[in-house]
Design a protein around this motif. Sequence first.
Motif, PDB file in Angstrom:
ATOM      1  N   VAL A   1      -7.079 -15.076  19.555  1.00  0.00           N
ATOM      2  CA  VAL A   1      -7.445 -13.730  19.998  1.00  0.00           C
ATOM      3  C   VAL A   1      -8.943 -13.502  19.796  1.00  0.00           C
ATOM      4  CG1 VAL A   1      -7.128 -11.268  19.527  1.00  0.00           C
ATOM      5  CG2 VAL A   1      -5.162 -12.811  19.539  1.00  0.00           C
ATOM      6  N   GLU A   2      -9.532 -12.825  20.774  1.00  0.00           N
ATOM      7  CA  GLU A   2     -10.903 -12.343  20.655  1.00  0.00           C
ATOM      8  C   GLU A   2     -10.934 -10.892  21.104  1.00  0.00           C
ATOM      9  OE1 GLU A   2     -13.379 -14.815  22.992  1.00  0.00           O
ATOM     10  OE2 GLU A   2     -12.754 -16.666  22.002  1.00  0.00           O
TER      11      GLU A   2
ATOM     12  N   ARG B   1      -9.457 -11.523  24.873  1.00  0.00           N
ATOM     13  CA  ARG B   1      -8.872 -12.834  25.173  1.00  0.00           C
ATOM     14  C   ARG B   1      -7.728 -13.086  24.204  1.00  0.00           C
ATOM     15  NH1 ARG B   1     -12.253 -18.547  25.771  1.00  0.00           N
ATOM     16  NH2 ARG B   1     -10.523 -19.819  26.533  1.00  0.00           N
ATOM     17  N   GLY B   2      -6.663 -13.728  24.680  1.00  0.00           N
ATOM     18  CA  GLY B   2      -5.503 -13.963  23.845  1.00  0.00           C
ATOM     19  C   GLY B   2      -4.609 -12.740  23.777  1.00  0.00           C
ATOM     20  N   THR B   3      -3.501 -12.869  23.062  1.00  0.00           N
ATOM     21  CA  THR B   3      -2.549 -11.773  22.877  1.00  0.00           C
ATOM     22  C   THR B   3      -2.360 -11.544  21.388  1.00  0.00           C
ATOM     23  OG1 THR B   3      -1.402 -12.327  24.940  1.00  0.00           O
ATOM     24  CG2 THR B   3      -0.220 -10.952  23.360  1.00  0.00           C
TER      25      THR B   3
ATOM     26  N   GLY C   1     -18.179  -2.091  16.531  1.00  0.00           N
ATOM     27  CA  GLY C   1     -18.975  -3.042  17.291  1.00  0.00           C
ATOM     28  C   GLY C   1     -18.840  -4.468  16.809  1.00  0.00           C
ATOM     29  N   ASP C   2     -18.185  -4.698  15.642  1.00  0.00           N
ATOM     30  CA  ASP C   2     -17.999  -6.063  15.145  1.00  0.00           C
ATOM     31  C   ASP C   2     -17.062  -6.843  16.061  1.00  0.00           C
ATOM     32  OD1 ASP C   2     -19.665  -5.749  13.028  1.00  0.00           O
ATOM     33  OD2 ASP C   2     -18.101  -5.406  11.539  1.00  0.00           O
ATOM     34  N   GLU C   3     -17.302  -8.135  16.130  1.00  0.00           N
ATOM     35  CA  GLU C   3     -16.478  -9.010  16.951  1.00  0.00           C
ATOM     36  C   GLU C   3     -15.242  -9.427  16.162  1.00  0.00           C
ATOM     37  OE1 GLU C   3     -17.458 -12.768  19.803  1.00  0.00           O
ATOM     38  OE2 GLU C   3     -18.062 -12.931  17.709  1.00  0.00           O
ATOM     39  N   ILE C   4     -14.081  -9.352  16.798  1.00  0.00           N
ATOM     40  CA  ILE C   4     -12.820  -9.746  16.181  1.00  0.00           C
ATOM     41  C   ILE C   4     -12.466 -11.146  16.664  1.00  0.00           C
ATOM     42  CG2 ILE C   4     -10.356  -9.265  16.011  1.00  0.00           C
ATOM     43  CD1 ILE C   4     -10.979  -6.327  16.340  1.00  0.00           C
ATOM     44  N   LEU C   5     -12.177 -12.045  15.705  1.00  0.00           N
ATOM     45  CA  LEU C   5     -11.792 -13.419  16.038  1.00  0.00           C
ATOM     46  C   LEU C   5     -10.549 -13.787  15.247  1.00  0.00           C
ATOM     47  CD1 LEU C   5     -15.302 -15.140  15.868  1.00  0.00           C
ATOM     48  CD2 LEU C   5     -14.096 -14.414  17.919  1.00  0.00           C
ATOM     49  N   GLU C   6      -9.628 -14.467  15.903  1.00  0.00           N
ATOM     50  CA  GLU C   6      -8.428 -14.942  15.222  1.00  0.00           C
ATOM     51  C   GLU C   6      -8.691 -16.328  14.646  1.00  0.00           C
ATOM     52  OE1 GLU C   6      -3.685 -15.900  16.019  1.00  0.00           O
ATOM     53  OE2 GLU C   6      -4.997 -15.368  17.692  1.00  0.00           O
ATOM     54  N   VAL C   7      -8.184 -16.565  13.430  1.00  0.00           N
ATOM     55  CA  VAL C   7      -8.307 -17.868  12.780  1.00  0.00           C
ATOM     56  C   VAL C   7      -6.916 -18.373  12.422  1.00  0.00           C
ATOM     57  CG1 VAL C   7     -10.630 -17.493  11.892  1.00  0.00           C
ATOM     58  CG2 VAL C   7      -8.686 -16.741  10.542  1.00  0.00           C
ATOM     59  N   GLU C   8      -6.862 -19.634  11.983  1.00  0.00           N
ATOM     60  CA  GLU C   8      -5.577 -20.296  11.827  1.00  0.00           C
ATOM     61  C   GLU C   8      -4.797 -19.811  10.611  1.00  0.00           C
ATOM     62  OE1 GLU C   8      -8.485 -21.756  11.990  1.00  0.00           O
ATOM     63  OE2 GLU C   8      -8.540 -22.745  13.941  1.00  0.00           O
ATOM     64  N   SER C   9      -5.493 -19.490   9.517  1.00  0.00           N
ATOM     65  CA  SER C   9      -4.789 -19.154   8.280  1.00  0.00           C
ATOM     66  C   SER C   9      -5.635 -18.202   7.449  1.00  0.00           C
ATOM     67  CB  SER C   9      -4.494 -20.431   7.479  1.00  0.00           C
ATOM     68  OG  SER C   9      -5.715 -21.059   7.102  1.00  0.00           O
TER      69      SER C   9
ATOM     70  N   CYS D   1      -0.895 -12.141  12.964  1.00  0.00           N
ATOM     71  CA  CYS D   1      -2.147 -12.830  13.288  1.00  0.00           C
ATOM     72  C   CYS D   1      -3.175 -12.584  12.183  1.00  0.00           C
ATOM     73  CB  CYS D   1      -2.697 -12.341  14.626  1.00  0.00           C
ATOM     74  SG  CYS D   1      -1.739 -12.883  16.058  1.00  0.00           S
ATOM     75  N   VAL D   2      -3.970 -13.585  11.899  1.00  0.00           N
ATOM     76  CA  VAL D   2      -5.039 -13.470  10.896  1.00  0.00           C
ATOM     77  C   VAL D   2      -6.362 -13.306  11.634  1.00  0.00           C
ATOM     78  CG1 VAL D   2      -6.192 -14.552   8.941  1.00  0.00           C
ATOM     79  CG2 VAL D   2      -3.741 -14.904   9.286  1.00  0.00           C
ATOM     80  N   LEU D   3      -7.040 -12.202  11.379  1.00  0.00           N
ATOM     81  CA  LEU D   3      -8.268 -11.861  12.094  1.00  0.00           C
ATOM     82  C   LEU D   3      -9.434 -11.771  11.120  1.00  0.00           C
ATOM     83  CD1 LEU D   3      -6.867  -8.924  14.287  1.00  0.00           C
ATOM     84  CD2 LEU D   3      -6.914 -11.352  14.859  1.00  0.00           C
ATOM     85  N   VAL D   4     -10.637 -12.048  11.632  1.00  0.00           N
ATOM     86  CA  VAL D   4     -11.868 -11.799  10.886  1.00  0.00           C
ATOM     87  C   VAL D   4     -12.776 -10.920  11.749  1.00  0.00           C
ATOM     88  CG1 VAL D   4     -11.811 -13.899   9.515  1.00  0.00           C
ATOM     89  CG2 VAL D   4     -12.917 -13.943  11.732  1.00  0.00           C
ATOM     90  N   ALA D   5     -13.488 -10.010  11.099  1.00  0.00           N
ATOM     91  CA  ALA D   5     -14.446  -9.138  11.782  1.00  0.00           C
ATOM     92  C   ALA D   5     -15.519  -8.754  10.786  1.00  0.00           C
ATOM     93  CB  ALA D   5     -13.766  -7.888  12.344  1.00  0.00           C
ATOM     94  N   GLY D   6     -16.765  -9.094  11.104  1.00  0.00           N
ATOM     95  CA  GLY D   6     -17.840  -8.793  10.169  1.00  0.00           C
ATOM     96  C   GLY D   6     -17.646  -9.565   8.878  1.00  0.00           C
ATOM     97  N   LYS D   7     -17.551  -8.846   7.750  1.00  0.00           N
ATOM     98  CA  LYS D   7     -17.378  -9.483   6.449  1.00  0.00           C
ATOM     99  C   LYS D   7     -16.038  -9.129   5.815  1.00  0.00           C
ATOM    100  CE  LYS D   7     -21.244  -7.828   5.003  1.00  0.00           C
ATOM    101  NZ  LYS D   7     -22.325  -7.451   4.073  1.00  0.00           N
ATOM    102  N   THR D   8     -15.043  -8.901   6.649  1.00  0.00           N
ATOM    103  CA  THR D   8     -13.705  -8.640   6.151  1.00  0.00           C
ATOM    104  C   THR D   8     -12.692  -9.322   7.054  1.00  0.00           C
ATOM    105  OG1 THR D   8     -12.149  -6.904   5.471  1.00  0.00           O
ATOM    106  CG2 THR D   8     -13.449  -6.494   7.451  1.00  0.00           C
TER     107      THR D   8
END
Length: 729
Positions: free
Chosen positions: A358-359, A381-383, A431-439, A388-395
């Motif tokens: 996911v993005e 992008r993605g569903t 405004g932070d970007e959200i990205l999904e990671v594996e774990s 789901c484990v997400l990262v955004a900024g410093k959290t």
Amino acid sequence: MNRGLMLRLESLVQLRGACQQLRALSCRNAWGAQWRPGHTSAHPLRPALLYPQLWPKDRPSSVALPQCRHLATKEETKRKKKKIPLIRGEVEIRQKMTIEELARAMGKDIDHIYEALLYTDIDLNSLEPDSILYEDHIKMIVQKSGMKYKSAKLKEEKERKNTDAFCCPCRPPADPAVLSPRPPVVTILGHVDHGKTTLLDSLRKTQVASMEAGGITQHIGAFLVHMPSGEKITFLDTPGHAAFSAMRARGTNVTDIVILVVAAEDGVMQQTIESIQHAKNAGVPLILAINKCDKPEADPERVKKELLAHDVVCEEFGGDVQAVNISALKGENLMVLAEAIVALAEMLELKSDATGLVEGTVIESRKDKGKGALTTAIIQRGTLRKGCVLVAGKTWAKVRFMFDENGKAVDAAPPGIPVEIMGWKDVPSAGDEILEVESEQRAQEVIDWRNYVEQQEKLKKDVEVIEAKQKEHRMEYEQKQQKLAHLTWRQRKAVLYKANKHLMFQRPTEKREVDENTLSIIVKGDVDGSVEAILNILDSYDCEDECKLDIVHFGMGDISENDLSLAEAFNGVIYGFSVNVNQSVKKLADKKGIKIKLHNIIYKLIDDLKEELNSRLPPAMVETTIGEASVLDTFSVTVGKNKVPVAGCRVQKGLLDRRMKFKLIRKGNMIWKGSLSSLKHHKNDAQVIKAGMDCGLSLDKNLEFNIGDDIICYEETEVQQTTSWDPGF
């Protein structure tokens, strides 16, 4: 008889000589000297050698004794020469250490370090516990403290591997076969009060405008609107207020289409031009919505012509911008506007990959008492699904729940759909970007790397600032030393002691008095975007010479006792935006005399802040002219032994009141300012002389008059000054 007596005397002499030898031996051994028999100066050993049989048992022990003592002395000498490493009093130092680290290594408090730096070129007022000291100052401090230092072993720090998470450019492009259409993301921009929120209210059939304070949108929201034809449109409800320009810019960066709302009777305004610029910078196509066309004074054609000057060319003028005349209040032509959005979206062929990681982008973030940290996001992008484990900024977050714009729980969010995410460890920034990671472990690696990068950048900036300050203070120190170069070192020490004596009784860590001409404020808001918008306005403050504005703290959430403690320490004011204060905190604030000012409309908060700034400004004296008189003749009057100059005058305007203040004007220049010592009409004392009357007057200063001088009677009044700060609205 004689022979027996002789033997007895010789035995006594022998015994006395032996005692003297032992005494000399003990003294010489104490000094580390080697004892040799037969070197006693006072009593020779000849008698003892003549009769050795009288003390045969003592001789072997007396010969062995100096040998044992001699060996012991050599071991002591070797041990004294050998350097035994110090366990206590030795400090391990590095080339760069903070004050706090050095104090910990020395086993001292921070104030001990400050005292050691009193007579150096370092400015103590600029030092904090985390300030960096360099090797020369570190060695000097350790030596002054009576300790020894040793350099720490250098550890070669390996270059840290980049463990950050990356988005689309680092991922392979999606297979065209898996791309699916997605709803267009539409942003409505325009000038304040031109009807943006009313338009959204009409489109989604809710009462957002009636619920919001003053009808002004206070922060970004994302909404999904289902059109009657079956299409879906995602709207970003961005504020039209000038104060939220930064949030508007961020809104256009995640959007596909911008609807520019312009009131038909007002035309192009300041925020309209800013909105056009935001759309151009983001490369987003425009649709022009001319609102309030139901009013008699509406002139849509004038609006279209005014927009030509800003490169917005409508289709009827040969351009590519669709223009729709609407009335958001009455709901006129809204379907035409919706069809224009759908048609433009089809031309843009908006598609995305609903598979893979996911993005997305954080549109807004806030804290909820029951749900914790929440973010409104749009998936690109993605569903997004639960777990789901997400990262955004410093959290980071493990998605626990997701909600739509109506607060209903949803299980999945495909691209283009706005969703509220629950499960964040902390509140990310809008405004932070959200990205999904594996774990979760991978998410922690990403956050650690980002914190490390930020720490390194901050350290680099701090070092640059510290080096610049130290260079400046070193130059000042060298200049001071040059002035003292002709003195002896004792005289220099005495001069420096007198100059710095007051610093020895003042700890640098003590609280400093806050200047009366400083306004310290604490800003608390309901969401991250609101706080950011207020800080953006405060960044435009440019009247530090009138009154200093100090932002002590800012954050999200309701006002707490910690905020009161900060406000009490800095004599500050707490400003809350769309937040609450519970009764216990309110009572405590009243007890401590701390001002808490709550607002839910941003321009009213800024007006209140300007009033608070005005109250900190000293009053200004304003002169109001009451009357004017011209000097027609001059003469003098004898009072006692002195001659007093008197002016014969005629009042031209107003009146002369003896109780007021006066000025003497000569050829346009003020010669004197003060009070009158006498004012007479003919020979009688007068309190007031009106226009057209003649009078004689003398000043409280012995000053000669000239014919043609002007006498001005005026009154001074105190007027509260107002700040010249203009926040832009």
